[in-house]
Design a protein around this motif. Structure first.
Motif, PDB file in Angstrom:
ATOM      1  N   LEU A 220       0.842  -1.202   0.000  1.00  0.00           N
ATOM      2  CA  LEU A 220       0.000   0.000   0.000  1.00  0.00           C
ATOM      3  C   LEU A 220       0.885   1.263   0.000  1.00  0.00           C
ATOM      4  O   LEU A 220       0.598   2.239  -0.701  1.00  0.00           O
ATOM      5  N   ALA A 221       1.976   1.198   0.765  1.00  0.00           N
ATOM      6  CA  ALA A 221       2.900   2.340   0.797  1.00  0.00           C
ATOM      7  C   ALA A 221       3.500   2.567  -0.596  1.00  0.00           C
ATOM      8  O   ALA A 221       3.700   3.705  -1.019  1.00  0.00           O
ATOM      9  N   GLU A 222       3.754   1.478  -1.333  1.00  0.00           N
ATOM     10  CA  GLU A 222       4.274   1.599  -2.706  1.00  0.00           C
ATOM     11  C   GLU A 222       3.249   2.295  -3.608  1.00  0.00           C
ATOM     12  O   GLU A 222       3.602   3.113  -4.449  1.00  0.00           O
ATOM     13  N   LEU A 223       1.963   1.951  -3.425  1.00  0.00           N
ATOM     14  CA  LEU A 223       0.914   2.616  -4.219  1.00  0.00           C
ATOM     15  C   LEU A 223       0.909   4.118  -3.920  1.00  0.00           C
ATOM     16  O   LEU A 223       0.905   4.953  -4.832  1.00  0.00           O
ATOM     17  N   PHE A 224       0.930   4.467  -2.643  1.00  0.00           N
ATOM     18  CA  PHE A 224       0.900   5.890  -2.297  1.00  0.00           C
ATOM     19  C   PHE A 224       2.173   6.587  -2.765  1.00  0.00           C
ATOM     20  O   PHE A 224       2.145   7.732  -3.195  1.00  0.00           O
ATOM     21  N   ARG A 225       3.289   5.870  -2.687  1.00  0.00           N
ATOM     22  CA  ARG A 225       4.555   6.432  -3.172  1.00  0.00           C
ATOM     23  C   ARG A 225       4.415   6.843  -4.645  1.00  0.00           C
ATOM     24  O   ARG A 225       4.883   7.900  -5.061  1.00  0.00           O
ATOM     25  N   LYS A 226       3.745   6.010  -5.421  1.00  0.00           N
ATOM     26  CA  LYS A 226       3.563   6.347  -6.841  1.00  0.00           C
ATOM     27  C   LYS A 226       2.658   7.565  -6.991  1.00  0.00           C
ATOM     28  O   LYS A 226       2.922   8.447  -7.815  1.00  0.00           O
ATOM     29  N   VAL A 227       1.578   7.605  -6.212  1.00  0.00           N
ATOM     30  CA  VAL A 227       0.665   8.758  -6.312  1.00  0.00           C
ATOM     31  C   VAL A 227       1.431  10.051  -5.973  1.00  0.00           C
ATOM     32  O   VAL A 227       1.233  11.086  -6.601  1.00  0.00           O
ATOM     33  N   ILE A 228       2.304   9.957  -4.993  1.00  0.00           N
ATOM     34  CA  ILE A 228       3.074  11.131  -4.567  1.00  0.00           C
ATOM     35  C   ILE A 228       4.112  11.504  -5.630  1.00  0.00           C
ATOM     36  O   ILE A 228       4.192  12.647  -6.081  1.00  0.00           O
ATOM     37  N   ASP A 229       4.911  10.518  -6.047  1.00  0.00           N
ATOM     38  CA  ASP A 229       6.093  10.813  -6.864  1.00  0.00           C
ATOM     39  C   ASP A 229       5.794  10.986  -8.349  1.00  0.00           C
ATOM     40  O   ASP A 229       6.490  11.716  -9.050  1.00  0.00           O
ATOM     41  N   PHE A 230       4.758  10.309  -8.858  1.00  0.00           N
ATOM     42  CA  PHE A 230       4.480  10.368 -10.289  1.00  0.00           C
ATOM     43  C   PHE A 230       3.844  11.697 -10.693  1.00  0.00           C
ATOM     44  O   PHE A 230       3.518  11.908 -11.850  1.00  0.00           O
ATOM     45  N   ARG A 231       3.659  12.596  -9.742  1.00  0.00           N
ATOM     46  CA  ARG A 231       3.067  13.894 -10.076  1.00  0.00           C
ATOM     47  C   ARG A 231       4.066  14.785 -10.810  1.00  0.00           C
ATOM     48  O   ARG A 231       3.688  15.812 -11.366  1.00  0.00           O
ATOM     49  N   SER A 232       5.330  14.401 -10.811  1.00  0.00           N
ATOM     50  CA  SER A 232       6.310  15.137 -11.595  1.00  0.00           C
ATOM     51  C   SER A 232       7.390  14.156 -12.026  1.00  0.00           C
ATOM     52  O   SER A 232       7.808  13.303 -11.227  1.00  0.00           O
ATOM     53  N   ARG A 233       7.837  14.254 -13.274  1.00  0.00           N
ATOM     54  CA  ARG A 233       8.865  13.292 -13.696  1.00  0.00           C
ATOM     55  C   ARG A 233      10.169  13.510 -12.938  1.00  0.00           C
ATOM     56  O   ARG A 233      10.997  12.618 -12.831  1.00  0.00           O
ATOM     57  N   PHE A 234      10.326  14.713 -12.372  1.00  0.00           N
ATOM     58  CA  PHE A 234      11.565  14.992 -11.635  1.00  0.00           C
ATOM     59  C   PHE A 234      11.603  14.274 -10.286  1.00  0.00           C
ATOM     60  O   PHE A 234      12.658  14.056  -9.725  1.00  0.00           O
ATOM     61  N   THR A 235      10.427  13.953  -9.765  1.00  0.00           N
ATOM     62  CA  THR A 235      10.390  13.269  -8.462  1.00  0.00           C
ATOM     63  C   THR A 235       9.898  11.831  -8.605  1.00  0.00           C
ATOM     64  O   THR A 235       9.619  11.176  -7.606  1.00  0.00           O
ATOM     65  N   ALA A 236       9.816  11.335  -9.860  1.00  0.00           N
ATOM     66  CA  ALA A 236       9.129  10.051 -10.095  1.00  0.00           C
ATOM     67  C   ALA A 236       9.741   8.878  -9.329  1.00  0.00           C
ATOM     68  O   ALA A 236       9.071   7.881  -9.086  1.00  0.00           O
ATOM     69  N   THR A 237      11.014   8.984  -8.961  1.00  0.00           N
ATOM     70  CA  THR A 237      11.650   7.853  -8.272  1.00  0.00           C
ATOM     71  C   THR A 237      12.168   8.259  -6.886  1.00  0.00           C
ATOM     72  O   THR A 237      12.855   7.487  -6.225  1.00  0.00           O
ATOM     73  N   HIS A 238      11.844   9.483  -6.469  1.00  0.00           N
ATOM     74  CA  HIS A 238      12.486  10.054  -5.277  1.00  0.00           C
ATOM     75  C   HIS A 238      12.296   9.223  -4.006  1.00  0.00           C
ATOM     76  O   HIS A 238      13.279   8.871  -3.333  1.00  0.00           O
ATOM     77  N   SER A 239      11.065   8.888  -3.668  1.00  0.00           N
ATOM     78  CA  SER A 239      10.829   8.222  -2.386  1.00  0.00           C
ATOM     79  C   SER A 239      11.436   6.825  -2.347  1.00  0.00           C
ATOM     80  O   SER A 239      11.830   6.344  -1.271  1.00  0.00           O
ATOM     81  N   SER A 240      11.540   6.185  -3.511  1.00  0.00           N
ATOM     82  CA  SER A 240      12.205   4.870  -3.552  1.00  0.00           C
ATOM     83  C   SER A 240      13.671   5.026  -3.182  1.00  0.00           C
ATOM     84  O   SER A 240      14.234   4.198  -2.455  1.00  0.00           O
ATOM     85  N   GLY A 241      14.309   6.071  -3.682  1.00  0.00           N
ATOM     86  CA  GLY A 241      15.722   6.312  -3.353  1.00  0.00           C
ATOM     87  C   GLY A 241      15.900   6.633  -1.879  1.00  0.00           C
ATOM     88  O   GLY A 241      16.817   6.131  -1.215  1.00  0.00           O
ATOM     89  N   VAL A 242      15.009   7.452  -1.337  1.00  0.00           N
ATOM     90  CA  VAL A 242      15.091   7.825   0.085  1.00  0.00           C
ATOM     91  C   VAL A 242      14.900   6.584   0.958  1.00  0.00           C
ATOM     92  O   VAL A 242      15.620   6.374   1.944  1.00  0.00           O
ATOM     93  N   ALA A 243      13.927   5.737   0.577  1.00  0.00           N
ATOM     94  CA  ALA A 243      13.675   4.519   1.366  1.00  0.00           C
ATOM     95  C   ALA A 243      14.908   3.615   1.350  1.00  0.00           C
ATOM     96  O   ALA A 243      15.332   3.104   2.400  1.00  0.00           O
ATOM     97  N   ALA A 244      15.502   3.435   0.165  1.00  0.00           N
ATOM     98  CA  ALA A 244      16.664   2.529   0.070  1.00  0.00           C
ATOM     99  C   ALA A 244      17.836   3.077   0.879  1.00  0.00           C
ATOM    100  O   ALA A 244      18.477   2.346   1.651  1.00  0.00           O
ATOM    101  N   ALA A 245      18.130   4.377   0.721  1.00  0.00           N
ATOM    102  CA  ALA A 245      19.260   4.974   1.457  1.00  0.00           C
ATOM    103  C   ALA A 245      18.964   4.986   2.961  1.00  0.00           C
ATOM    104  O   ALA A 245      19.858   4.714   3.779  1.00  0.00           O
ATOM    105  N   GLY A 246      17.723   5.281   3.330  1.00  0.00           N
ATOM    106  CA  GLY A 246      17.348   5.339   4.749  1.00  0.00           C
ATOM    107  C   GLY A 246      17.466   3.977   5.417  1.00  0.00           C
ATOM    108  O   GLY A 246      18.007   3.854   6.522  1.00  0.00           O
ATOM    109  N   VAL A 247      16.989   2.932   4.730  1.00  0.00           N
ATOM    110  CA  VAL A 247      17.063   1.576   5.293  1.00  0.00           C
ATOM    111  C   VAL A 247      18.530   1.155   5.434  1.00  0.00           C
ATOM    112  O   VAL A 247      18.944   0.590   6.458  1.00  0.00           O
ATOM    113  N   ALA A 248      19.359   1.472   4.432  1.00  0.00           N
ATOM    114  CA  ALA A 248      20.784   1.100   4.499  1.00  0.00           C
ATOM    115  C   ALA A 248      21.468   1.803   5.670  1.00  0.00           C
ATOM    116  O   ALA A 248      22.221   1.186   6.436  1.00  0.00           O
ATOM    117  N   LEU A 249      21.192   3.083   5.835  1.00  0.00           N
ATOM    118  CA  LEU A 249      21.780   3.836   6.954  1.00  0.00           C
ATOM    119  C   LEU A 249      21.300   3.295   8.304  1.00  0.00           C
ATOM    120  O   LEU A 249      22.090   3.136   9.239  1.00  0.00           O
TER     121      LEU A 249
END
Ligand SMILES: [Fe+2]
Ligand SMILES: [Fe+2]
Ligand SMILES: [Fe+2]
Length: 442
Positions: A220-249
């Protein structure tokens, strides 16, 4: 998710608060999703539909315009006889259907502007259209006629007149009759315009059995992530990157599995408050002005507002609320004392800054991993970002950057698939009609 296996999240309040956020981008859209959810569900009850169908109507009503990714797409839905409704209904369908438990709601949303046309509206483009989609259409066309500045009882006769006049052509006559019946009571209208209409729905309908198990939350979070990020092509992948970097840290700094699970959700949802920011600002092809920032600065506040009441989300909501804070107090919007910034929020701030610097923006190009680390070390030295977490990122830069890039490459593929799926259902239309490009035309 092994966080707490017994955790079950009620779906309706969650969906409703996400959609309510999308109605905050313009006063014209005020409470639109809530109203349509109420109307669709109450008319379903008047028609004595089975409980499961009434629940579907409430849920579909609560998210039906979620595919209107820009303010322009949303405002055009307020024309009584709107043209090209697929420009928001299709993306909504494609997004919602990416989460399997929402397959039925997605189908209702897909056809929620199809005209009845004396029965020809039983199908559209060769596909069957559910009568529930038609009921959603009627509910929606009632809701758009309400002027929040006027007394509702002074408006009801004209609203009823217009709906009845379109019976048979736009709407199923039997459903129009159900609306007339429900509309006789003044309380129906008072409920409809009540600021607590979503609470009224939850009191009146059995919705608390619509729950997600914790294992389904990331989907469900992935669905909302798309609704949030797909609103601009500049942010289309942003939250996925933040999640990956945040989990690694988080993992490298000793968070347990429960903590990294929370960081994953926090990364995917930290910008959910951006739903109150018009996509036109997110995609703007020029440096942002101070009035743009006045809008943008609201987003962590609304991230917390949307997430705060979800069971088990207290920390996730807090980290999302604080992801733009800086240790020296120069961030926004709460400016808490440094000691009150939890580790989760510090990590999220580092992951967010790192990811944002590696992304193109309409007004600047992306930086490379090593260049990014230098900028962030400078921010740590200025007491803006947490020095320990920036140092950890620096020490494992190659590994963390690889994880971020992999996650963003996968998200980019999903974004391309989203645009391709929208095109598949409407091949004559340009994908850019669904997603603001930042070229100024949307
Ligand atoms: Fe719509
Ligand atoms: Fe609508
Ligand atoms: Fe943000």
């Amino acid at each position: 998710m092994p966080t707490s296996r017994s955790l079950r999240v009620e779906l309706y309040p969650l969906l409703s608060s996400i959609a309510n956020a999308t109605d905050l981008i313009s006063p014209i859209l005020h409470d639109h999703h809530k109203k349509v959810s109420f109307l669709a569900a109450m008319l379903g009850r008047t028609l004595q539909l089975p409980k499961a169908e009434v629940q579907q109507l409430a849920m579909a009503g609560a998210v039906h315009d979620i595919g209107g990714l820009s303010i322009r797409r949303r405002l055009e839905t307020f024309e009584f006889e709107m043209i090209e409704p697929d420009r928001h209904a299709l993306p909504g369908y494609v997004l919602l259907s990416s989460f399997p438990p929402f397959a039925e709601i997605a189908n209702l949303v897909r056809f929620h502007h199809v005209y009845w046309q004396q029965g020809r509206g039983l199908e559209y483009g060769g596909e069957a259209v559910s009568p529930l989609s038609h009921l959603l259409h009627l509910a929606d066309r009632v809701a758009i006629q309400i002027d929040p500045r006027q007394e509702i009882l002074n408006q009801k006769e004209e609203i009823i007149r217009r709906i009845v006049a379109a019976s048979g052509e736009m709407f199923i006559p039997e459903q129009v009759e159900a609306f007339r019946e429900a509309a006789e009571k003044e309380a129906f209208w008072f409920d409809l315009v009540s600021p607590e209409v979503d609470k009224i729905i939850q009191k009146r309908l059995p919705l608390d059995d619509l729950v997600l198990d914790c294992e389904e939350l990331p989907g469900l979070a992935e669905l909302f992530r798309k609704v949030i990020d797909f609103r601009s092509r500049f942010t289309a992948t942003h939250s996925s990157g933040v999640a990956a970097a945040g989990v690694a840290l988080a993992a490298k700094s000793g968070f347990d599995e429960k903590g990294t699970d929370k960081m994953l959700l926090a990364g995917l949802l930290h910008d959910v408050g951006k739903l109150v920011v018009p996509a036109e600002i997110l995609a703007k092809h020029a440096p942002l002005t101070s009035s743009d920032f006045a809008v943008i600065r609201k987003h962590p506040y609304y991230s917390a507002w949307i997430l705060r009441d979800i069971e088990g989300f207290a920390e996730i909501s807090q980290w999302a609320a604080l992801h733009h804070e800086r240790l020296d107090g120069s961030g926004y919007p709460y400016r808490p004392p440094t000691a009150e910034l939890p580790d989760g929020a510090r990590i999220l701030a580092v992951a967010d800054t790192f990811t944002a610097l590696t992304e193109d923006r309409p007004y600047r190009c992306a930086m490379t991993g090593p260049g990014t680390a230098q900028v962030m070390l400078g921010m740590a030295a200025q007491h803006k970002l947490d020095h320990d977490y920036v140092a950890l990122l620096h020490d494992h830069l190659e590994e963390f950057d690889h994880l971020r890039q992999t996650a963003q490459a996968a998200a980019d593929l999903e974004h391309q698939r989203f645009l391709a799926d929208c095109r598949l259902h409407a091949p004559d239309r340009d994908a850019e009609e669904y997603c603001p490009t930042g070229r100024g035309e949307d």
